[in-house]
Motif scaffolding. Structure first.
Motif, PDB file in Angstrom:
ATOM      1  N   PRO A  59      28.310  40.288  40.111  1.00 55.69           N
ATOM      2  CA  PRO A  59      28.586  39.146  40.988  1.00 55.69           C
ATOM      3  C   PRO A  59      27.344  38.408  41.477  1.00 55.69           C
ATOM      4  O   PRO A  59      27.465  37.379  42.137  1.00 55.69           O
ATOM      5  CB  PRO A  59      29.333  39.782  42.163  1.00 55.69           C
ATOM      6  N   ARG A  78      25.235  39.114  43.821  1.00 53.42           N
ATOM      7  CA  ARG A  78      24.932  39.154  45.253  1.00 53.42           C
ATOM      8  C   ARG A  78      23.455  39.468  45.458  1.00 53.42           C
ATOM      9  O   ARG A  78      22.846  40.172  44.647  1.00 53.42           O
ATOM     10  CB  ARG A  78      25.745  40.246  45.960  1.00 53.42           C
ATOM     11  N   TRP A  96      26.904  36.748  52.376  1.00 53.54           N
ATOM     12  CA  TRP A  96      27.741  36.654  51.184  1.00 53.54           C
ATOM     13  C   TRP A  96      29.177  36.274  51.537  1.00 53.54           C
ATOM     14  O   TRP A  96      29.870  35.616  50.750  1.00 53.54           O
ATOM     15  CB  TRP A  96      27.695  37.963  50.405  1.00 53.54           C
ATOM     16  N   SER A  97      29.622  36.646  52.716  1.00 51.62           N
ATOM     17  CA  SER A  97      30.983  36.270  53.117  1.00 51.62           C
ATOM     18  C   SER A  97      31.116  34.758  53.252  1.00 51.62           C
ATOM     19  O   SER A  97      32.179  34.190  52.971  1.00 51.62           O
ATOM     20  CB  SER A  97      31.364  36.960  54.436  1.00 51.62           C
ATOM     21  N   GLN A 103      31.002  33.280  49.604  1.00 54.75           N
ATOM     22  CA  GLN A 103      32.280  33.503  48.932  1.00 54.75           C
ATOM     23  C   GLN A 103      33.450  32.816  49.633  1.00 54.75           C
ATOM     24  O   GLN A 103      34.603  32.988  49.239  1.00 54.75           O
ATOM     25  CB  GLN A 103      32.551  35.007  48.837  1.00 54.75           C
ATOM     26  N   GLN A 104      33.139  32.054  50.680  1.00 54.89           N
ATOM     27  CA  GLN A 104      34.142  31.285  51.427  1.00 54.89           C
ATOM     28  C   GLN A 104      35.238  32.184  52.000  1.00 54.89           C
ATOM     29  O   GLN A 104      36.427  31.871  51.950  1.00 54.89           O
ATOM     30  CB  GLN A 104      34.733  30.176  50.547  1.00 54.89           C
ATOM     31  N   ASP A 105      34.794  33.299  52.563  1.00 53.42           N
ATOM     32  CA  ASP A 105      35.715  34.214  53.227  1.00 53.42           C
ATOM     33  C   ASP A 105      35.939  33.845  54.689  1.00 53.42           C
ATOM     34  O   ASP A 105      36.555  34.611  55.431  1.00 53.42           O
ATOM     35  CB  ASP A 105      35.177  35.653  53.154  1.00 53.42           C
ATOM     36  N   ASP A 127      18.214  35.496  46.857  1.00 50.36           N
ATOM     37  CA  ASP A 127      19.481  35.225  46.176  1.00 50.36           C
ATOM     38  C   ASP A 127      19.143  34.718  44.779  1.00 50.36           C
ATOM     39  O   ASP A 127      18.600  33.628  44.606  1.00 50.36           O
ATOM     40  CB  ASP A 127      20.270  34.178  46.967  1.00 50.36           C
ATOM     41  N   ARG A 143      20.963  33.715  42.293  1.00 47.26           N
ATOM     42  CA  ARG A 143      21.889  32.846  41.560  1.00 47.26           C
ATOM     43  C   ARG A 143      21.176  31.628  40.985  1.00 47.26           C
ATOM     44  O   ARG A 143      21.569  31.118  39.936  1.00 47.26           O
ATOM     45  CB  ARG A 143      23.041  32.414  42.468  1.00 47.26           C
TER      46      ARG A 143
END
Length: 363
Positions: free
Chosen positions: A202, A204, A255-256, A259-261, A323, A325
């Motif tokens: 993922p 992260r 990360w929440s 991830q749009q949590d 990060d 990404r």
């Protein structure tokens, strides 16, 4: 509770800014002569964690350059795995037959550091440094094949700093799993843990290794190591502690949001979560950069300026991203866009116009 933003250091950014150019290494007078020989060994084609072996070697060297390390330590960064080691099966120079060639290319002191770094146990080295196993003078005893080898204080300092750069350049969640609890890795069957094995996973940020880098940085304050080499400008010049719990909490909170949590209609919850992440770990730039964008979206330009300035300072201090990404230079570029907007530049109200933003002037 105030948010522990960092004070922007223009001199630090001035050191980091030239390294945003892909060709910086080819223009470095100390390192450029070595580059063709390294590239000729196909390092740009070898896989390495979140990129290629070339990306890794250049990224480690970039951090060491920002950290103002001397030539032999920067060359160690550029060549730190070329003889192979226990962590990778890459062997770009045969230590049995090519040491003289590398010595002629980089000099005796640099080649000696590279050879030791590749052939001594780095797992044991990290364990002992984190466990405060140095002698009173800063030297360190390592065991190999029943024989003890004593690293000098200078070698310990150099290996510690290169290990810090090596870790921040490469580590992300995939390694958190496959190398879980490094430097005390348990042997686990790959087929059983197939889900953890799927590369790149993922993507992260690491939830534990910034704490370990922090532990290495504190070792540089040992009386026998202090001032042997320039102190890296991370963790407030290695003066501040980051606990494992705070790192883990910060990574999870960050990360929440990614991830749009969190609730998506209004940004108050996501903003509060990121502010909490920064309080837990104020030593990486990405949470502060994302927070700056949320502040801009809320019209809080002064807060956005503070967060973006702090993020830019931290990206400059590390010379690498936490990060993985996107690459470090992309994080820096977007942070500068946010800072420009916070200081009165344009920031689009329309979502599609984010596609148009561009850096203007000297931000």
């Amino acid at each position: 509770m105030p948010i522990p933003f960092q004070t922007f250091d223009p001199d630090l950014f001035a050191r980091a800014q030239p390294l945003l150019d892909d060709e910086w290494l080819a223009r470095d007078p100390e390192l450029a002569p070595v580059l063709p020989t390294v590239l000729a060994r196909n390092v740009g084609q070898d896989w390495h964690k979140a990129g290629t072996f070339r990306h890794h070697l250049v990224g480690v060297t970039r951090s060491l350059t920002v950290w103002q390390q001397p030539r032999d330590v920067r060359l160690l960064g550029l060549l730190h795995s070329v003889y192979g080691n226990a962590f990778v099966d890459l062997v770009k120079f045969d230590p049995a037959s090519e040491r003289a060639r590398l010595r002629e290319l980089v000099g005796e002191s640099a080649e000696h550091l590279v050879y030791l770094f590749c052939t001594q146990s780095r797992t044991q080295f990290v364990q002992k440094v984190l466990g405060q196993g140095m002698e009173a003078d800063g030297s360190l005893l390592l065991d190999k094949d029943g024989t003890q080898h004593r690293l000098t204080p200078y070698e310990v300092a150099a290996f510690t700093i290169v290990s810090m750069a090596d870790t921040i350049e490469q580590w992300f969640s995939w390694q958190d799993d496959i190398y879980s609890r490094f430097p005390h890795v348990q042997h686990r069957p790959q087929a059983v843990h197939w889900a953890a094995s799927l590369w790149p996973g993922p993507m992260r940020p690491t939830g534990r290794m910034v704490h370990q880098i922090n532990g290495l940085s504190k070792a540089l304050k040992h009386p026998g190591l202090k001032d042997l080499l320039p102190t890296p400008p991370v963790f407030g010049h290695c003066n501040h502690h980051l606990s494992a719990a705070n790192e883990a909490a910060a990574a999870s909170l960050y990360w929440s949001v990614i991830q749009q949590d969190q609730p998506l209609v209004d940004l108050d919850v996501a903003t509060g979560v990121l502010e909490s992440a920064v309080r837990h770990n104020p030593w990486v730039g990405e949470p502060q950069m994302v927070l700056a964008q949320l502040y801009l979206s809320a019209g809080r330009h002064d807060d956005a300026k503070q967060a973006a300035s702090s993020a830019l300072h931290l990206f400059s201090a590390w010379g690498n991203s936490w990060d993985k990404r996107v690459q470090w230079d992309a994080w820096v570029a977007w942070t500068r866009i946010l800072l420009q907007a916070a200081e009165g530049g344009p920031w689009p109200e329309r979502l599609d116009k984010l596609n148009n933003v561009a850096l203007r002037g000297a931000h």
